[in-house]
Motif scaffolding. Structure first.
Motif, mmCIF file in Angstrom:
data_model
loop_
_atom_site.group_PDB
_atom_site.id
_atom_site.type_symbol
_atom_site.label_atom_id
_atom_site.label_comp_id
_atom_site.label_asym_id
_atom_site.label_seq_id
_atom_site.Cartn_x
_atom_site.Cartn_y
_atom_site.Cartn_z
ATOM 1 N N ALA A 107 0.818 -1.219 0.000
ATOM 2 C CA ALA A 107 0.000 0.000 0.000
ATOM 3 C C ALA A 107 0.850 1.267 0.000
ATOM 4 C CB ALA A 107 -0.926 -0.001 1.212
ATOM 5 N N LEU A 108 2.023 1.199 0.631
ATOM 6 C CA LEU A 108 2.878 2.394 0.724
ATOM 7 C C LEU A 108 3.554 2.744 -0.599
ATOM 8 C CD1 LEU A 108 4.488 1.818 4.225
ATOM 9 C CD2 LEU A 108 3.070 3.765 3.547
ATOM 10 N N ARG A 109 3.504 1.819 -1.561
ATOM 11 C CA ARG A 109 4.150 2.077 -2.860
ATOM 12 C C ARG A 109 3.136 2.350 -3.976
ATOM 13 N NH1 ARG A 109 9.538 0.647 -2.776
ATOM 14 N NH2 ARG A 109 10.212 -0.434 -0.895
ATOM 15 N N LEU A 110 1.868 2.303 -3.647
ATOM 16 C CA LEU A 110 0.845 2.500 -4.670
ATOM 17 C C LEU A 110 0.772 3.950 -5.125
ATOM 18 C CD1 LEU A 110 -2.383 0.546 -3.689
ATOM 19 C CD2 LEU A 110 -0.869 0.102 -5.599
ATOM 20 N N SER A 111 0.620 4.138 -6.438
ATOM 21 C CA SER A 111 0.451 5.500 -6.951
ATOM 22 C C SER A 111 -0.857 5.643 -7.717
ATOM 23 C CB SER A 111 1.621 5.884 -7.863
ATOM 24 O OG SER A 111 1.723 4.963 -8.922
ATOM 25 N N GLU A 112 -1.571 4.531 -7.928
ATOM 26 C CA GLU A 112 -2.877 4.622 -8.582
ATOM 27 C C GLU A 112 -3.782 3.497 -8.107
ATOM 28 O OE1 GLU A 112 -1.973 4.579 -12.741
ATOM 29 O OE2 GLU A 112 -1.552 2.433 -12.780
ATOM 30 N N LEU A 113 -5.075 3.772 -8.141
ATOM 31 C CA LEU A 113 -6.085 2.793 -7.745
ATOM 32 C C LEU A 113 -7.165 2.744 -8.821
ATOM 33 C CD1 LEU A 113 -6.677 3.643 -3.964
ATOM 34 C CD2 LEU A 113 -5.753 1.490 -4.854
ATOM 35 N N PRO A 125 -2.697 -2.579 9.791
ATOM 36 C CA PRO A 125 -1.603 -3.127 10.596
ATOM 37 C C PRO A 125 -1.010 -2.029 11.480
ATOM 38 C CG PRO A 125 -1.362 -3.769 8.295
ATOM 39 C CD PRO A 125 -2.464 -2.761 8.354
ATOM 40 N N TYR A 126 -0.794 -2.349 12.734
ATOM 41 C CA TYR A 126 -0.369 -1.341 13.710
ATOM 42 C C TYR A 126 0.932 -0.640 13.315
ATOM 43 C CZ TYR A 126 -3.866 -3.505 16.735
ATOM 44 O OH TYR A 126 -5.029 -3.988 17.261
ATOM 45 N N ASN A 127 1.842 -1.385 12.677
ATOM 46 C CA ASN A 127 3.174 -0.819 12.447
ATOM 47 C C ASN A 127 3.232 0.164 11.282
ATOM 48 O OD1 ASN A 127 2.607 -2.961 10.775
ATOM 49 N ND2 ASN A 127 4.666 -3.790 10.743
ATOM 50 N N VAL A 128 2.210 0.174 10.417
ATOM 51 C CA VAL A 128 2.269 1.089 9.254
ATOM 52 C C VAL A 128 1.031 1.967 9.132
ATOM 53 C CG1 VAL A 128 3.805 -0.389 7.893
ATOM 54 C CG2 VAL A 128 1.319 -0.670 7.681
ATOM 55 N N SER A 129 0.197 2.024 10.169
ATOM 56 C CA SER A 129 -1.094 2.688 10.015
ATOM 57 C C SER A 129 -0.981 4.166 9.649
ATOM 58 C CB SER A 129 -1.951 2.509 11.272
ATOM 59 O OG SER A 129 -1.219 2.778 12.432
ATOM 60 N N VAL A 130 -0.128 4.918 10.354
ATOM 61 C CA VAL A 130 -0.022 6.355 10.057
ATOM 62 C C VAL A 130 0.596 6.603 8.676
ATOM 63 C CG1 VAL A 130 1.052 8.537 10.743
ATOM 64 C CG2 VAL A 130 -0.059 7.095 12.465
ATOM 65 N N PRO A 131 1.729 5.962 8.336
ATOM 66 C CA PRO A 131 2.275 6.173 6.987
ATOM 67 C C PRO A 131 1.288 5.811 5.872
ATOM 68 C CG PRO A 131 3.901 5.073 8.368
ATOM 69 C CD PRO A 131 2.630 5.135 9.161
ATOM 70 N N VAL A 132 0.530 4.717 6.043
ATOM 71 C CA VAL A 132 -0.438 4.319 5.012
ATOM 72 C C VAL A 132 -1.537 5.372 4.872
ATOM 73 C CG1 VAL A 132 -2.320 2.701 4.489
ATOM 74 C CG2 VAL A 132 -0.047 1.829 5.056
ATOM 75 N N LEU A 133 -2.089 5.835 5.986
ATOM 76 C CA LEU A 133 -3.147 6.836 5.928
ATOM 77 C C LEU A 133 -2.670 8.124 5.252
ATOM 78 C CD1 LEU A 133 -4.750 6.374 9.452
ATOM 79 C CD2 LEU A 133 -5.915 6.065 7.257
ATOM 80 N N LEU A 134 -1.504 8.602 5.650
ATOM 81 C CA LEU A 134 -0.998 9.856 5.069
ATOM 82 C C LEU A 134 -0.674 9.683 3.591
ATOM 83 C CD1 LEU A 134 1.283 11.163 7.985
ATOM 84 C CD2 LEU A 134 -1.025 11.930 7.357
ATOM 85 N N HIS A 135 -0.133 8.517 3.227
ATOM 86 C CA HIS A 135 0.183 8.253 1.819
ATOM 87 C C HIS A 135 -1.105 8.232 0.983
ATOM 88 C CE1 HIS A 135 2.000 6.612 -1.776
ATOM 89 N NE2 HIS A 135 1.187 5.564 -1.719
ATOM 90 N N PHE A 136 -2.142 7.572 1.488
ATOM 91 C CA PHE A 136 -3.386 7.461 0.722
ATOM 92 C C PHE A 136 -4.081 8.819 0.591
ATOM 93 C CE2 PHE A 136 -2.711 3.184 0.223
ATOM 94 C CZ PHE A 136 -3.792 2.500 -0.328
ATOM 95 N N LEU A 137 -4.081 9.601 1.657
ATOM 96 C CA LEU A 137 -4.733 10.913 1.575
ATOM 97 C C LEU A 137 -3.992 11.856 0.637
ATOM 98 C CD1 LEU A 137 -5.781 11.215 5.297
ATOM 99 C CD2 LEU A 137 -7.339 11.313 3.342
#
Length: 280
Positions: A107-113, A125-137
């Motif tokens: 998810a952290l490397r996605l640039s399109e959906l 997942p607890y260990n990547v929740s904040v980075p994933v949310l900020l990346h997706f937004l």
């Protein structure tokens, strides 16, 4: 046929079939309670016809609860075995083939959906929740709202207001995109394996208009990082490295922005940090 949910026994059987042992590395804790996944979907307000992106669908508990509403799902799964199995599980539970797209990726490397989803729903997942949310937004402006299940400590930080003990850089960065709120607690007992941390639901709504340009966001986040790396220091010292190299230069920028040089980062909201970025 209507969509049916996974039961606890079937979840364990699927994990055994795939030789999947939930791992701490990937932060995997599978939800085995149907009422809990339905509650997440209800809090998110998912309705028929909406397109939802789910990060980390795992064995498919939450996925099926989203699909049960008549929404379609783009499921992003990093574990190849889980990504490959999910469409078969969905089909066996009454999901039309067109309603689910599985993206086998980090998810952290996605640039399109595909399909520009408007809602994010996930047990992150607890260990990547904040980075994933900020990346997706940041990466997917089509996302208008969402509800995620995260570790309680993370959720409280995301929703914290200025001045709160747990307010920090993630709070400010999340607020860049819009308001966040705690939307309920989740019992440890609904997970397999049972985690040693509490979980919460946290909900967000994206502001109708972007807060600033991409360059302003990057500059603001740089200042936020500096402010909270040394959160006990006054701003004129904490951010001097990114605002001119000295406390006098930083003070001048802060005063131009209407922020007291003696303030601390934890007292400032996202708009304050944006004013500092613009004044610099």
């Amino acid at each position: 046929m209507p969509v049916t949910l996974l039961g606890a026994a079937e979840i364990r059987a699927l994990a055994s079939e795939l030789d999947v042992t939930p791992t701490k590395k990937l932060g995997q804790n599978f939800v085995v309670d149907g009422n809990s996944v339905r509650r997440i979907v209800q809090v998110a307000g998912v309705t028929a016809g909406e397109r939802v992106v789910e990060v980390g669908p795992g064995l498919g508990s939450l996925t099926l609860a989203i699909l049960e509403t008549g929404a379609s799902v783009v499921a992003v799964e990093i574990d190849h075995r889980l990504a490959a199995r999910l469409p078969r599980t969905a089909a066996a539970h009454g999901v039309p083939e067109s309603a689910l797209v599985v993206v086998d990726a980090d998810a952290l490397r996605l640039s399109e959906l595909p399909g520009e989803p408007t809602v994010l729903v996930a047990n992150l997942p607890y260990n990547v929740s904040v980075p994933v949310l900020l990346h997706f937004l940041q990466t997917f402006p089509s996302l208008q709202r969402g509800v995620v299940m995260v570790q309680a400590e993370v959720g409280e930080r995301l929703a914290a207001p200025p001045g709160s003990k747990v307010y920090g850089a993630p709070s400010v960065k999340a607020a860049w995109y819009g308001p966040w709120r705690l939307a309920g607690t989740v019992s440890r007992q609904v997970f397999w394996p049972v985690p040693n941390v509490d979980s919460v639901l946290v909900a967000f709504t994206r502001d109708p208009q972007p807060r600033g340009t991409e360059a302003e966001r990057m500059r603001t986040f740089q200042i936020v990082d500096a402010a909270f790396q040394q959160r006990r220091k006054m701003l004129r010292q904490a951010v001097s490295g990114v605002l001119g190299g000295s406390s006098a230069a930083a003070s001048a920028v802060l005063e131009r922005a209407g922020v007291a040089p003696t303030a601390r980062g934890e007292e400032l909201g996202v708009e304050d940090f944006l004013r500092i970025a613009r004044a610099s």
